[in-house]
Design a protein around this motif. Structure first.
Motif, PDB file in Angstrom:
ATOM      1  N   LYS A 226      26.042 -19.240  17.774  1.00 45.27           N
ATOM      2  CA  LYS A 226      25.614 -19.941  18.988  1.00 45.27           C
ATOM      3  C   LYS A 226      26.607 -19.672  20.112  1.00 45.27           C
ATOM      4  O   LYS A 226      27.806 -19.608  19.884  1.00 45.27           O
ATOM      5  CB  LYS A 226      25.566 -21.460  18.755  1.00 45.27           C
ATOM      6  CG  LYS A 226      24.549 -21.911  17.746  1.00 45.27           C
ATOM      7  CD  LYS A 226      23.177 -21.905  18.338  1.00 45.27           C
ATOM      8  CE  LYS A 226      22.172 -22.398  17.313  1.00 45.27           C
ATOM      9  NZ  LYS A 226      20.943 -22.771  17.929  1.00 45.27           N
ATOM     10  N   SER A 227      26.106 -19.529  21.310  1.00 48.30           N
ATOM     11  CA  SER A 227      26.949 -19.326  22.483  1.00 48.30           C
ATOM     12  C   SER A 227      26.603 -20.383  23.523  1.00 48.30           C
ATOM     13  O   SER A 227      25.469 -20.443  23.999  1.00 48.30           O
ATOM     14  CB  SER A 227      26.722 -17.933  23.059  1.00 48.30           C
ATOM     15  OG  SER A 227      27.286 -17.831  24.347  1.00 48.30           O
ATOM     16  N   LEU A 228      27.592 -21.203  23.869  1.00 47.70           N
ATOM     17  CA  LEU A 228      27.371 -22.216  24.897  1.00 47.70           C
ATOM     18  C   LEU A 228      27.026 -21.553  26.228  1.00 47.70           C
ATOM     19  O   LEU A 228      26.144 -22.036  26.952  1.00 47.70           O
ATOM     20  CB  LEU A 228      28.607 -23.108  25.047  1.00 47.70           C
ATOM     21  CG  LEU A 228      28.517 -24.198  26.105  1.00 47.70           C
ATOM     22  CD1 LEU A 228      27.362 -25.154  25.813  1.00 47.70           C
ATOM     23  CD2 LEU A 228      29.836 -24.943  26.212  1.00 47.70           C
ATOM     24  N   HIS A 229      27.691 -20.442  26.538  1.00 50.19           N
ATOM     25  CA  HIS A 229      27.393 -19.754  27.792  1.00 50.19           C
ATOM     26  C   HIS A 229      25.935 -19.299  27.828  1.00 50.19           C
ATOM     27  O   HIS A 229      25.256 -19.454  28.843  1.00 50.19           O
ATOM     28  CB  HIS A 229      28.331 -18.547  27.977  1.00 50.19           C
ATOM     29  CG  HIS A 229      29.744 -18.953  28.193  1.00 50.19           C
ATOM     30  ND1 HIS A 229      30.718 -18.804  27.244  1.00 50.19           N
ATOM     31  CD2 HIS A 229      30.340 -19.544  29.250  1.00 50.19           C
ATOM     32  CE1 HIS A 229      31.847 -19.261  27.701  1.00 50.19           C
ATOM     33  NE2 HIS A 229      31.657 -19.721  28.918  1.00 50.19           N
ATOM     34  N   PHE A 230      25.459 -18.730  26.744  1.00 53.13           N
ATOM     35  CA  PHE A 230      24.061 -18.281  26.675  1.00 53.13           C
ATOM     36  C   PHE A 230      23.105 -19.459  26.874  1.00 53.13           C
ATOM     37  O   PHE A 230      22.160 -19.372  27.667  1.00 53.13           O
ATOM     38  CB  PHE A 230      23.791 -17.603  25.329  1.00 53.13           C
ATOM     39  CG  PHE A 230      22.359 -17.226  25.123  1.00 53.13           C
ATOM     40  CD1 PHE A 230      21.830 -16.100  25.747  1.00 53.13           C
ATOM     41  CD2 PHE A 230      21.529 -17.987  24.322  1.00 53.13           C
ATOM     42  CE1 PHE A 230      20.492 -15.747  25.565  1.00 53.13           C
ATOM     43  CE2 PHE A 230      20.199 -17.649  24.125  1.00 53.13           C
ATOM     44  CZ  PHE A 230      19.683 -16.525  24.755  1.00 53.13           C
ATOM     45  N   LEU A 231      23.356 -20.565  26.175  1.00 57.19           N
ATOM     46  CA  LEU A 231      22.493 -21.735  26.299  1.00 57.19           C
ATOM     47  C   LEU A 231      22.481 -22.256  27.736  1.00 57.19           C
ATOM     48  O   LEU A 231      21.422 -22.625  28.261  1.00 57.19           O
ATOM     49  CB  LEU A 231      22.941 -22.830  25.328  1.00 57.19           C
ATOM     50  CG  LEU A 231      22.758 -22.533  23.841  1.00 57.19           C
ATOM     51  CD1 LEU A 231      23.453 -23.583  22.988  1.00 57.19           C
ATOM     52  CD2 LEU A 231      21.285 -22.440  23.486  1.00 57.19           C
ATOM     53  N   CYS A 232      23.645 -22.273  28.374  1.00 54.09           N
ATOM     54  CA  CYS A 232      23.720 -22.754  29.758  1.00 54.09           C
ATOM     55  C   CYS A 232      22.988 -21.818  30.717  1.00 54.09           C
ATOM     56  O   CYS A 232      22.326 -22.285  31.651  1.00 54.09           O
ATOM     57  CB  CYS A 232      25.182 -22.928  30.176  1.00 54.09           C
ATOM     58  SG  CYS A 232      25.982 -24.331  29.367  1.00 54.09           S
ATOM     59  N   ILE A 233      23.091 -20.516  30.482  1.00 56.79           N
ATOM     60  CA  ILE A 233      22.364 -19.558  31.324  1.00 56.79           C
ATOM     61  C   ILE A 233      20.863 -19.772  31.200  1.00 56.79           C
ATOM     62  O   ILE A 233      20.126 -19.770  32.198  1.00 56.79           O
ATOM     63  CB  ILE A 233      22.760 -18.112  30.963  1.00 56.79           C
ATOM     64  CG1 ILE A 233      24.193 -17.838  31.422  1.00 56.79           C
ATOM     65  CG2 ILE A 233      21.781 -17.102  31.571  1.00 56.79           C
ATOM     66  CD1 ILE A 233      24.792 -16.566  30.860  1.00 56.79           C
ATOM     67  N   ILE A 234      20.395 -19.983  29.976  1.00 60.62           N
ATOM     68  CA  ILE A 234      18.963 -20.241  29.759  1.00 60.62           C
ATOM     69  C   ILE A 234      18.546 -21.533  30.465  1.00 60.62           C
ATOM     70  O   ILE A 234      17.494 -21.585  31.126  1.00 60.62           O
ATOM     71  CB  ILE A 234      18.639 -20.327  28.245  1.00 60.62           C
ATOM     72  CG1 ILE A 234      18.920 -19.003  27.554  1.00 60.62           C
ATOM     73  CG2 ILE A 234      17.203 -20.782  28.013  1.00 60.62           C
ATOM     74  CD1 ILE A 234      18.080 -17.850  28.047  1.00 60.62           C
ATOM     75  N   LEU A 235      19.382 -22.573  30.369  1.00 61.92           N
ATOM     76  CA  LEU A 235      19.064 -23.844  31.015  1.00 61.92           C
ATOM     77  C   LEU A 235      18.994 -23.675  32.539  1.00 61.92           C
ATOM     78  O   LEU A 235      18.091 -24.228  33.183  1.00 61.92           O
ATOM     79  CB  LEU A 235      20.087 -24.911  30.633  1.00 61.92           C
ATOM     80  CG  LEU A 235      19.794 -26.321  31.119  1.00 61.92           C
ATOM     81  CD1 LEU A 235      18.446 -26.818  30.598  1.00 61.92           C
ATOM     82  CD2 LEU A 235      20.914 -27.263  30.692  1.00 61.92           C
ATOM     83  N   VAL A 236      19.914 -22.904  33.105  1.00 54.62           N
ATOM     84  CA  VAL A 236      19.872 -22.641  34.553  1.00 54.62           C
ATOM     85  C   VAL A 236      18.573 -21.908  34.913  1.00 54.62           C
ATOM     86  O   VAL A 236      17.944 -22.201  35.937  1.00 54.62           O
ATOM     87  CB  VAL A 236      21.117 -21.841  35.007  1.00 54.62           C
ATOM     88  CG1 VAL A 236      20.951 -21.314  36.429  1.00 54.62           C
ATOM     89  CG2 VAL A 236      22.365 -22.712  34.909  1.00 54.62           C
ATOM     90  N   GLY A 237      18.156 -20.978  34.065  1.00 54.97           N
ATOM     91  CA  GLY A 237      16.891 -20.281  34.298  1.00 54.97           C
ATOM     92  C   GLY A 237      15.702 -21.220  34.308  1.00 54.97           C
ATOM     93  O   GLY A 237      14.823 -21.121  35.178  1.00 54.97           O
ATOM     94  N   TYR A 238      15.671 -22.137  33.346  1.00 59.40           N
ATOM     95  CA  TYR A 238      14.578 -23.114  33.330  1.00 59.40           C
ATOM     96  C   TYR A 238      14.649 -24.021  34.561  1.00 59.40           C
ATOM     97  O   TYR A 238      13.615 -24.368  35.141  1.00 59.40           O
ATOM     98  CB  TYR A 238      14.605 -23.955  32.054  1.00 59.40           C
ATOM     99  CG  TYR A 238      14.126 -23.212  30.835  1.00 59.40           C
ATOM    100  CD1 TYR A 238      13.012 -22.382  30.867  1.00 59.40           C
ATOM    101  CD2 TYR A 238      14.780 -23.344  29.617  1.00 59.40           C
ATOM    102  CE1 TYR A 238      12.575 -21.703  29.747  1.00 59.40           C
ATOM    103  CE2 TYR A 238      14.342 -22.663  28.477  1.00 59.40           C
ATOM    104  CZ  TYR A 238      13.248 -21.854  28.561  1.00 59.40           C
ATOM    105  OH  TYR A 238      12.818 -21.186  27.443  1.00 59.40           O
ATOM    106  N   ALA A 239      15.864 -24.418  34.966  1.00 59.31           N
ATOM    107  CA  ALA A 239      16.012 -25.252  36.169  1.00 59.31           C
ATOM    108  C   ALA A 239      15.498 -24.505  37.400  1.00 59.31           C
ATOM    109  O   ALA A 239      14.841 -25.108  38.263  1.00 59.31           O
ATOM    110  CB  ALA A 239      17.474 -25.657  36.352  1.00 59.31           C
ATOM    111  N   ALA A 240      15.763 -23.205  37.460  1.00 56.60           N
ATOM    112  CA  ALA A 240      15.249 -22.408  38.582  1.00 56.60           C
ATOM    113  C   ALA A 240      13.726 -22.356  38.546  1.00 56.60           C
ATOM    114  O   ALA A 240      13.066 -22.452  39.591  1.00 56.60           O
ATOM    115  CB  ALA A 240      15.830 -20.991  38.526  1.00 56.60           C
ATOM    116  N   GLY A 241      13.145 -22.213  37.352  1.00 56.13           N
ATOM    117  CA  GLY A 241      11.688 -22.215  37.225  1.00 56.13           C
ATOM    118  C   GLY A 241      11.079 -23.533  37.651  1.00 56.13           C
ATOM    119  O   GLY A 241      10.054 -23.571  38.346  1.00 56.13           O
TER     120      GLY A 241
END
Length: 101
Positions: A32-47
Motif C-alpha cells: 500500500k502507498s499512502l501517496h498513491f491513495l492520496c493522489i487517487i482521492l485528489v482525482g476523485y475530488a477533482a471529478g
C-alpha cells in the motif's frame, strides 16, 4: 453524462472493496502507498468538483462512493501503521486486552 465515465467509475469502484478488505484483514501496509491513495482521492475530488461546477448529473454519486472507499482505505493505512508499530515494539494483541501469559 458519459457511459465511459460511468464504466470507469464502476470498474474502479469494484476494486476498492478488495483493497479495503486486504487492508482490514492483513493488518499491515504491505503493498500500500499512502501517496498513491492520496493522489487517487485528489482525482476523485477533482471529478466531484467538475460535476458540481460544469456537469451536474447523477454520476457524482459514483465519484462520492469511490471517494468514501478511498478515504476508508487511507484510514486503514493509518490504523495498520499504528498496529505495525505496536507489533514492532513487542506488544501484541493479548497485552492490549490485559491478558498475561
Amino acid at each position: 453524462m458519459s457511459v465511459f465515465e460511468i464504466v470507469m467509475l464502476i470498474c474502479f469502484g469494484f476494486a476498492w472493496p478488495a483493497s479495503i478488505w486486504k487492508s482490514w484483514t492483513s493488518r499491515n501496509n504491505a503493498g500500500k502507498s499512502l501517496h498513491f491513495l492520496c493522489i487517487i482521492l485528489v482525482g476523485y475530488a477533482a471529478g466531484i468538483t467538475h460535476k458540481f461546477l460544469y456537469s451536474n448529473d447523477a454520476v457524482i454519486i459514483l465519484y462520492c462512493i469511490n471517494a468514501v472507499m478511498v478515504t476508508t482505505d487511507i484510514a486503514l493505512w493509518f490504523r495498520n501503521g499504528r498496529l505495525m508499530k505496536e507489533d514492532d515494539s513487542g506488544q501484541d494483541f493479548a497485552s492490549h486486552q490485559g491478558v498475561h501469559g
